[in-house]
Design a protein around this motif. Structure first.
Motif, PDB file in Angstrom:
ATOM      1  N   LEU A  70      82.858  10.793  75.042  1.00  0.00           N
ATOM      2  CA  LEU A  70      83.642  10.721  73.805  1.00  0.00           C
ATOM      3  C   LEU A  70      82.843  10.428  72.573  1.00  0.00           C
ATOM      4  N   TRP A  71      82.425  11.383  72.374  1.00  0.00           N
ATOM      5  CA  TRP A  71      81.246  11.599  71.108  1.00  0.00           C
ATOM      6  C   TRP A  71      79.997  10.951  71.346  1.00  0.00           C
ATOM      7  N   GLY A 131      80.516  -0.223  69.410  1.00  0.00           N
ATOM      8  CA  GLY A 131      80.863   0.053  68.030  1.00  0.00           C
ATOM      9  C   GLY A 131      81.603  -0.922  67.232  1.00  0.00           C
ATOM     10  N   SER A 132      82.825  -1.316  68.108  1.00  0.00           N
ATOM     11  CA  SER A 132      83.923  -2.047  67.615  1.00  0.00           C
ATOM     12  C   SER A 132      83.201  -3.453  67.451  1.00  0.00           C
ATOM     13  N   TYR A 164      88.476   5.375  61.549  1.00  0.00           N
ATOM     14  CA  TYR A 164      88.599   4.804  62.925  1.00  0.00           C
ATOM     15  C   TYR A 164      87.415   4.014  62.970  1.00  0.00           C
ATOM     16  N   HIS A 165      87.607   2.659  62.886  1.00  0.00           N
ATOM     17  CA  HIS A 165      86.215   1.644  63.082  1.00  0.00           C
ATOM     18  C   HIS A 165      86.315   0.808  64.406  1.00  0.00           C
ATOM     19  N   ALA A 244      87.209  10.346  64.572  1.00  0.00           N
ATOM     20  CA  ALA A 244      88.459  10.424  65.572  1.00  0.00           C
ATOM     21  C   ALA A 244      89.835  10.705  64.402  1.00  0.00           C
ATOM     22  N   ASP A 272      79.464   3.845  58.719  1.00  0.00           N
ATOM     23  CA  ASP A 272      79.868   3.649  60.205  1.00  0.00           C
ATOM     24  C   ASP A 272      79.405   5.144  60.750  1.00  0.00           C
ATOM     25  N   VAL A 274      78.631   5.540  64.132  1.00  0.00           N
ATOM     26  CA  VAL A 274      79.012   5.326  65.306  1.00  0.00           C
ATOM     27  C   VAL A 274      79.024   6.903  66.148  1.00  0.00           C
ATOM     28  N   ILE A 275      79.658   7.838  65.525  1.00  0.00           N
ATOM     29  CA  ILE A 275      79.654   9.017  65.724  1.00  0.00           C
ATOM     30  C   ILE A 275      78.684  10.146  65.084  1.00  0.00           C
ATOM     31  N   LYS A 301      77.426   4.430  70.625  1.00  0.00           N
ATOM     32  CA  LYS A 301      77.561   5.720  71.510  1.00  0.00           C
ATOM     33  C   LYS A 301      76.221   6.475  71.273  1.00  0.00           C
ATOM     34  N   ARG A 429      89.677  18.079  71.914  1.00  0.00           N
ATOM     35  CA  ARG A 429      90.533  17.186  71.486  1.00  0.00           C
ATOM     36  C   ARG A 429      91.718  17.671  70.469  1.00  0.00           C
TER      37      ARG A 429
HETATM   38  N1  PXG Z   1      83.481   3.307  64.469  1.00  0.00           N
HETATM   39  C1  PXG Z   1      83.420   4.872  64.766  1.00  0.00           C
HETATM   40  C2  PXG Z   1      83.361   5.626  63.700  1.00  0.00           C
HETATM   41  C3  PXG Z   1      83.989   5.234  66.239  1.00  0.00           C
HETATM   42  O1  PXG Z   1      84.344   6.783  66.312  1.00  0.00           O
HETATM   43  C4  PXG Z   1      84.157   3.081  66.886  1.00  0.00           C
HETATM   44  C5  PXG Z   1      83.656   2.508  65.620  1.00  0.00           C
HETATM   45  C6  PXG Z   1      84.254   1.826  67.912  1.00  0.00           C
HETATM   46  O2  PXG Z   1      83.164   1.923  68.867  1.00  0.00           O
HETATM   47  P1  PXG Z   1      83.356   1.477  70.516  1.00  0.00           P
HETATM   48  O3  PXG Z   1      82.231   1.390  71.012  1.00  0.00           O
HETATM   49  O4  PXG Z   1      83.753   0.024  70.349  1.00  0.00           O
HETATM   50  O5  PXG Z   1      84.739   2.239  71.060  1.00  0.00           O
HETATM   51  C7  PXG Z   1      84.144   4.516  67.150  1.00  0.00           C
HETATM   52  C8  PXG Z   1      84.710   4.725  68.502  1.00  0.00           C
HETATM   53  C9  PXG Z   1      88.892   9.220  69.696  1.00  0.00           C
HETATM   54  C10 PXG Z   1      87.835   7.957  70.061  1.00  0.00           C
HETATM   55  O6  PXG Z   1      89.894   9.462  69.989  1.00  0.00           O
HETATM   56  C11 PXG Z   1      86.881   7.668  69.076  1.00  0.00           C
HETATM   57  C12 PXG Z   1      86.287   6.416  69.282  1.00  0.00           C
HETATM   58  C13 PXG Z   1      86.652   5.687  70.426  1.00  0.00           C
HETATM   59  C14 PXG Z   1      87.767   6.041  71.306  1.00  0.00           C
HETATM   60  C15 PXG Z   1      88.534   7.218  70.987  1.00  0.00           C
HETATM   61  O7  PXG Z   1      88.093  10.195  69.014  1.00  0.00           O
HETATM   62  N2  PXG Z   1      85.291   6.139  68.586  1.00  0.00           N
END
Ligand code: PXG
Length: 474
Positions: A70-71, A131-132, A164-165, A244, A272, A274-275, A301, A429
Motif C-alpha cells: 500500500l505504497w 502516518g495517521s 488523504y492524511h 490516494a 505529508d 507518507v507516500i 510507510k 488501483r
Molecule cells: N498521509 C498520507 C499521504 C497517506 O497516504 C497516511 C497519511 C496515513 O498513514 P497510515 O499509516 O495511518 O495509514 C497515508 C496513508 C489508498 C490508501 O487507498 C492510502 C493510504 C492508506 C490507506 C489506503 O491509496 N495512505
C-alpha cells in the motif's frame, strides 16, 4: 486448482484452503475501508507470501504488485537484512519506552540517520506508529508552536479537497475525502479545505496551461488565508503529489508559489511525505522533487518499507528551536513512539536504500523509463491523461479522449479495469477513473516492460467491454 484443497507449497499456518480462509475471514475480520457484506459475499483474496515485486495468493497465483503493498514496500519483498534486524532487536530488547527520560539505541540511531537523509533544516524527529498518528502529532505540534510563540489564536490548519492524511479523527479531518467526513462528525474544528491543484478538472476546462493553473491554484490558499485572517492560521498541509486521491501531480509552478504564500503570512508549511518519502519521487523526499522547503514533514510507510509499522514527524529548525528552547513539556506521545524493533528495521531499511542506490535508480533510470512508457500509453483510445512522478503513475480513463468527456460515474469504468488487472495478475488501483501504480523501487526496466504490457492488455480488455456496452464511440 481446487479451491478447497490447501495450495501446494503452503506450510504451517498457511495450510488452509482459500475457501476456509475466506470463511474465517468473513466470520471475524472487519477490514479497513470495506463494505463488510459485499466482501463476505465475494470472499477476500488471501495473500500468503511475496518476493521482490511478486505476490502469491492462496490459490498459488503470482501477481505483480504494482502498488508496493500500500505504497510502502519500497525495497521490495524478501529483504533478509530487514528480517535479521527485526529478529536481532527482538532478542536484544523487544520493547522499551521513550517517555521517562529513557531511550533505546535503535531509536537514537534512526533519528540520527533521518537527519542525515533529510534536507538541512531537519535535524529532529518525533516518532509515531503510523502516518495517521504522525498527522495527529502535526496538529498538536503546530498549535503548541504558536502557543509557545504567544499567538495561541493561530489554530486553523488549511488542507485540500481530495487529500488523504490518514484515518484518525485529526488525520481524516485534515484529509479532504467527503465520504470520510460524512461519517462521525468530521472535520473536527479548526480545519478547513481549499480546492486541489488538479489541472485536468479545474485548469483544462478554463483553457489554462498547466503552469498558469499552478499559480491560480496556489492563489486559492492566499484567498483562504485572507478570508480567515492570517493571524488565525497556523499551518498549511499537503502531499507533494496526492497519492490516494489519484496520483495528481501538480504543475511545477504550484509548490514554489505555495511556499512563498506561507512565508509571506508567516504560516507553517507541512509536507505529508507518507507516500512521497524515501525515494518514491526520485529524491529522498517529495518536497525536494516538487521544489519547496517545508517546516515539518510527516512520514511512515517507506521508512521501514512497511516491514513493521512506524511513522513520525521530521521537525525543521524553526519549530524545533521553539519546542526546545522555550522549554516546558510537550504533552504528547504514544507507547510506541520510538519502538526499538520498528526503529531497528528503519535503520536497516535506510542503509539498504543507500547501498542499493534506490533513490538514484528511481531518479535516473526507472523513473524516466516509466515516464516514457506512460507517454506511450497516453495514445491508448481510453486514456485522457497519463502522468508520472518518479515511480508513481496515473492513467485517466475517459469516454472521449479528444473532448476529454468523462465516463458516467455509475459505469465505474475504473473498477472494470481493476477487475481485469486482478484477473491478469497485476495489482493496479482505481481511484474513480484514474488507474494508478506505485511499484517497489527495486523494479528493473525489464520488469517495467512486463508491468506496462499487463497494463496495456487490461486497457484493451476494458476498451472491449466499453465497445460491447456502447459506452464509447471509438
Ligand atoms: N498521509 C498520507 C499521504 C497517506 O497516504 C497516511 C497519511 C496515513 O498513514 P497510515 O499509516 O495511518 O495509514 C497515508 C496513508 C489508498 C490508501 O487507498 C492510502 C493510504 C492508506 C490507506 C489506503 O491509496 N495512505
Amino acid at each position: 486448482m481446487n479451491n478447497d484443497t490447501p495450495s501446494e507449497g503452503s506450510t504451517g499456518w498457511h495450510g488452509r484452503s482459500t475457501r476456509q480462509w475466506q470463511a474465517a475471514d468473513a466470520a471475524h475480520f472487519l477490514h479497513p475501508f470495506t463494505d463488510f457484506q459485499a466482501l463476505a459475499r465475494k470472499g477476500s483474496r488471501v495473500i500468503t507470501s511475496a518476493d521482490n515485486i511478486w505476490l502469491q495468493d492462496s490459490d498459488g497465483q503470482r501477481i505483480l504488485d504494482g502498488m508496493s503493498g500500500l505504497w510502502c514496500v519500497n525495497v521490495g519483498y524478501g529483504q533478509q537484512v530487514l528480517v535479521d534486524a527485526a529478529a536481532h532487536q527482538m532478542r536484544e530488547l523487544p520493547f522499551y519506552n521513550a517517555f521517562f527520560q529513557t531511550a533505546t539505541p535503535p531509536a537514537i540511531e534512526l533519528a540520527e540517520l533521518l537527519a542525515e537523509v533529510s534536507p538541512p533544516p531537519f535535524r529532529h524527529v518525533f516518532f509515531t506508529g503510523s502516518g495517521s498518528e504522525g498527522n495527529d502529532t502535526v496538529v498538536r505540534m503546530v498549535r503548541r508552536y504558536w502557543d509557545l510563540l504567544g499567538q495561541p489564536q493561530r489554530q486553523v490548519i488549511i488542507s485540500r479537497v481530495n487529500a488523504y492524511h490518514g484515518s484518525t479523527m485529526a488525520g481524516a479531518s485534515l484529509g479532504g475525502m467527503s465520504g470520510m467526513h460524512a461519517q462521525g462528525g468530521l472535520p473536527i474544528p479548526g480545519i478547513v479545505h481549499i480546492q486541489q491543484p488538479y489541472w485536468w478538472e479545474h485548469g483544462r476546462p478554463r483553457g489554462l496551461s498547466r503552469e498558469e493553473f499552478g499559480l491560480v491554484a496556489a492563489r486559492w490558499l492566499e484567498d483562504k488565508i485572507e478570508e480567515i485572517g492570517a493571524d488565525k492560521v497556523a499551518a498549511f498541509i499537503g502531499e507533494p503529489v496526492q497519492g490516494a486521491g489519484g496520483v495528481i501531480v501538480p504543475p511545477s509552478t504550484y509548490w514554489p508559489e505555495i511556499e512563498r504564500i506561507c512565508r509571506r503570512h508567516g504560516i507553517l508549511l507541512v509536507s505529508d511525505e507518507v507516500i512521497c518519502g524515501f525515494g518514491r519521487t526520485g529524491q529522498w523526499f517529495g518536497c525536494e522533487t516538487l521544489g519547496f522547503q517545508p517546516d515539518l514533514m510527516t512520514f511512515a510507510k517507506g521508512v521501514t518499507s512497511g516491514y513493521v509499522p512506524l511513522g513520525g514527524v521530521l521537525v525543521g529548525d524553526r519549530v524545533a528551536q521553539a519546542l526546545i528552547e522555550r522549554g516546558g513539556e510537550f504533552a504528547h506521545g504514544y507507547t510506541y513512539s520510538g519502538h526499538p524493533v520498528a526503529c531497528a528495521v528503519g535503520v536497516a531499511n535506510i542503509r539498504l536504500i543507500r547501498e542499493l542506490g534506490l533513490v538514484e535508480h528511481v531518479r535516473n533510470d526507472v523513473g524516466p523509463y516509466l515516464a516514457l512508457a506512460f507517454e506511450d500509453l497516453a495514445s491508448h483510445p481510453l486514456v485522457g491523461e497519463a502522468q508520472t512522478c518518479g515511480l508513481m503513475g496515473a492513467l485517466l480513463l475517459v469516454k472521449d479522449k479528444h473532448t476529454g468527456q468523462p465516463f458516467p460515474p455509475d459505469l465505474e469504468v475504473g473498477l472494470v479495469c481493476r477487475g481485469h488487472c486482478f484477473a491478469n495478475g497485476l495489482v493496479m488501483r482505481a481511484v474513480g477513473d484514474r488507474m494508478i501504480i506505485a511499484p517497489p523501487l527495486v523494479i528493473t526496466r525489464a520488469q517495467i516492460d512486463e508491468l506496462v504490457a499487463l497494463v496495456r492488455r487490461c486497457l484493451d480488455l476494458t476498451l472491449a467491454d466499453a465497445r460491447r456496452g456502447g459506452w464509447v464511440l471509438v
